[in-house]
Design an enzyme around this catalytic site. Structure first.
Site, PDB file in Angstrom:
ATOM      1  N   CYS A 158      75.126   6.844   8.808  1.00  0.00           N
ATOM      2  CA  CYS A 158      74.507   5.372   8.659  1.00  0.00           C
ATOM      3  C   CYS A 158      75.730   4.530   8.283  1.00  0.00           C
ATOM      4  O   CYS A 158      75.909   3.666   8.765  1.00  0.00           O
ATOM      5  CB  CYS A 158      73.350   5.278   7.698  1.00  0.00           C
ATOM      6  SG  CYS A 158      73.727   5.970   6.077  1.00  0.00           S
ATOM      7  N   HIS A 191      70.987   4.646   2.258  1.00  0.00           N
ATOM      8  CA  HIS A 191      71.005   4.490   3.448  1.00  0.00           C
ATOM      9  C   HIS A 191      71.317   3.010   3.869  1.00  0.00           C
ATOM     10  O   HIS A 191      70.965   2.141   3.152  1.00  0.00           O
ATOM     11  CB  HIS A 191      69.403   4.615   4.155  1.00  0.00           C
ATOM     12  CG  HIS A 191      69.504   4.536   5.550  1.00  0.00           C
ATOM     13  ND1 HIS A 191      70.045   5.633   6.238  1.00  0.00           N
ATOM     14  CD2 HIS A 191      69.125   3.660   6.398  1.00  0.00           C
ATOM     15  CE1 HIS A 191      69.892   5.517   7.627  1.00  0.00           C
ATOM     16  NE2 HIS A 191      69.400   4.159   7.669  1.00  0.00           N
ATOM     17  N   HIS A 237      70.709   1.060  13.163  1.00  0.00           N
ATOM     18  CA  HIS A 237      70.973   1.907  12.180  1.00  0.00           C
ATOM     19  C   HIS A 237      71.199   3.507  12.671  1.00  0.00           C
ATOM     20  O   HIS A 237      70.499   3.768  13.865  1.00  0.00           O
ATOM     21  CB  HIS A 237      70.171   1.878  10.977  1.00  0.00           C
ATOM     22  CG  HIS A 237      68.874   2.492  11.231  1.00  0.00           C
ATOM     23  ND1 HIS A 237      68.234   3.296  10.114  1.00  0.00           N
ATOM     24  CD2 HIS A 237      67.987   2.428  12.339  1.00  0.00           C
ATOM     25  CE1 HIS A 237      66.898   3.572  10.587  1.00  0.00           C
ATOM     26  NE2 HIS A 237      66.955   3.258  11.837  1.00  0.00           N
TER      27      HIS A 237
END
Length: 371
Positions: free
Chosen positions: A286, A334, A346
Site C-alpha cells: 500500500c 494502510h 490502493h
C-alpha cells in the site's frame, strides 16, 4: 497349641482381579479420548475463516509497515556507513602522501650533514649564495611544520571517522535484526492465513477468491509465488479491467498538476499484484504504491504509512481533494490515494491487486495533502 489360620484372600483375586484391571484401563482410555477431543478445534464455518483471515491480513499489513520502516533505516545506515568508509579511505591516502613528504624532508636534512648554520656561513666561499639557500631552507621548514600539522589533522579525522563507522555498523546490525524479525512476523501471519484458507472446500474457496476479486478487503488467496504472499489477479482479469475502467471513468479534477500526475500514475498500476515490501514497478504494497505515485509527480514521500501521514498538511475527511493520501486503522497501517467521489486507488492485500475502492470500506484514520 496355636490354631492354624487360613490366609486371607483379596476379594478381587484371580479372574475377578483381572476383570477389574481391564475395566479400569478401559475407563482410563475412554477418559483420555474424551479429554483429548475436548482440545480438538472445531471446524470453522466459511464466515469464521473469512473473519480470521481478514484479521491475519490486517496484522500482516501492520508488520509489513514495520518491516518497511526497518528496511528504510537499514538502507540509510548502510549508505552512511559506505560514505564514512569512502571518506576514511580518502583521508588515509592524504595521510600517506603527507607522511611521504615528511620522509623526503628528513632524508634531505640527513644528507646535508646537520651542520650549524653559522658554521656553514663561515666556511662558505659564496656568502650570498648561502643566504639565498638559507631562505629556501627556512621556507622548507615552514612547509614541514605545515605538513606535520596536516598529518595530525588527518590522524584525528580518521580516528573520528572510524569511531563513527563503528557506531553506524552497530546501528545497521540492529536494524537488520529488526528487519528479520518483522519479515518473520509477516510470513508467519500469511502462512497462518493460507492454512485457514486450506480448510475450505474447493467451492467455498472459489467463492472466497471471487469475493476477494470484487472487494479489496474481503480476503485473498495468498497463494502466489513472490515471497509466498500471493500475487492476486493479473492485469488481464475481468476484475482488473473493471477497476481500471472505474479508475478512468470520467475526468478527475485535481487541485494541481502534481496531484493529477500522481493519480494518473496510480491508475496505470491498476491490476498489478500486491506483494508486501514491494515498491514497483511490477508489484506494490500500500505505501509502496503511494510513494511511487507521488515520486512520478516529483515529490519524495517517506516509505511507511506512519511516516507518510506526517509528510504534508493534515486535512479532514470533509476537506478531501484528489491526490490526498487517505489512511486507515488506528495504527495507521494502510494508505490509499484519493481520487474523488469517495473513491481511492490502493494496493489492498495479498490476492487482491491494485484497484479502485471506496474509502468507507475500512476504518478511516486521517488524511494528508502533499505536493
Amino acid at each position: 497349641m496355636a490354631a492354624h489360620r487360613k490366609p486371607k484372600h483379596s476379594p478381587l483375586g484371580g479372574q475377578a482381579a483381572r476383570t477389574a484391571a481391564t475395566l479400569a484401563l478401559a475407563s482410563a482410555a475412554t477418559a483420555t479420548v474424551f479429554e483429548g477431543s475436548g482440545h480438538t478445534e472445531p471446524r470453522l464455518t466459511p464466515a469464521q475463516v473469512k473473519a480470521k483471515v481478514d484479521r491475519l491480513y490486517q496484522e500482516a499489513e501492520v508488520a509489513t509497515e514495520k518491516y518497511n520502516g526497518a528496511k528504510e533505516k537499514a538502507d540509510a545506515a548502510r549508505d552512511a556507513l559506505d560514505r564514512l568508509q569512502d571518506e576514511s579511505a580518502r583521508r588515509t591516502d592524504r595521510l600517506n602522501t603527507a607522511r611521504n613528504g615528511l620522509g623526503s624532508i628528513a632524508t634531505a636534512q640527513y644528507r646535508s650533514g646537520g651542520l650549524d648554520p653559522a658554521v656553514r656561513l663561515a666556511l662558505t666561499s659564496d656568502p650570498d649564495q648561502y643566504l639565498a639557500r638559507a631562505a629556501l631552507v627556512e621556507k622548507a621548514g615552514q612547509r614541514q611544520a605545515s605538513t606535520i600539522a596536516s598529518v595530525r589533522r588527518e590522524l584525528t579525522g580518521i580516528r573520528q571517522l572510524r569511531a563513527e563507522s563503528d557506531r553506524r555498523l552497530t546501528e545497521l546490525r540492529g536494524h537488520e535484526a529488526d528487519l528479520r524479525q518483522q519479515k518473520a512476523a509477516v510470513q508467519g501471519k500469511l502462512t497462518e492465513a493460507r492454512s485457514l484458507l486450506a480448510r475450505l472446500t474447493a467451492e467455498e474457496r472459489a467463492r472466497y477468491e471471487a469475493a476477494a476479486a470484487g472487494s479489496g478487503r474481503s480476503g485473498g488467496s495468498g497463494s502466489g509465488t513472490d515471497t509466498g504472499t500471493g500475487t492476486g489477479s493479473g492485469t488481464g482479469s475481468a476484475g482488473a479491467r473493471a477497476d481500471r475502467d472505474s479508475g478512468r471513468g470520467g475526468p478527475v479534477t485535481a487541485p494541481n498538476g502534481r496531484a493529477a500526475q500522481a493519480i494518473s500514475f496510480a491508475r496505470d498500476q491498476i491490476g498489478k499484484p500486491y506483494v508486501w515490501g514491494a515498491t514497483g514497478p511490477s508489484a506494490y504494497d500500500c505505501s509502496g504504491l503511494t510513494q511511487a505515485a507521488w515520486r512520478a509527480a516529483g515529490v519524495a514521500l517517506p516509505r511507511t504509512t506512519y511516516t507518510q501521514i506526517n509528510a504534508g498538511q493534515r486535512v479532514s475527511r470533509s476537506q478531501l481533494a484528489p491526490g490526498d493520501l487517505v489512511f486507515f486503522y488506528s495504527g495507521i497501517s494502510h494508505v490509499g490515494l484519493y481520487i474523488g467521489g469517495g473513491q481511492m486507488i490502493h494496493a489492498p492485500r495479498p490476492g487482491a491487486p491494485v484497484r479502485v475502492a471506496p474509502i468507507d470500506e475500512m476504518p478511516f484514520a486521517g488524511a494528508t495533502r502533499v505536493g
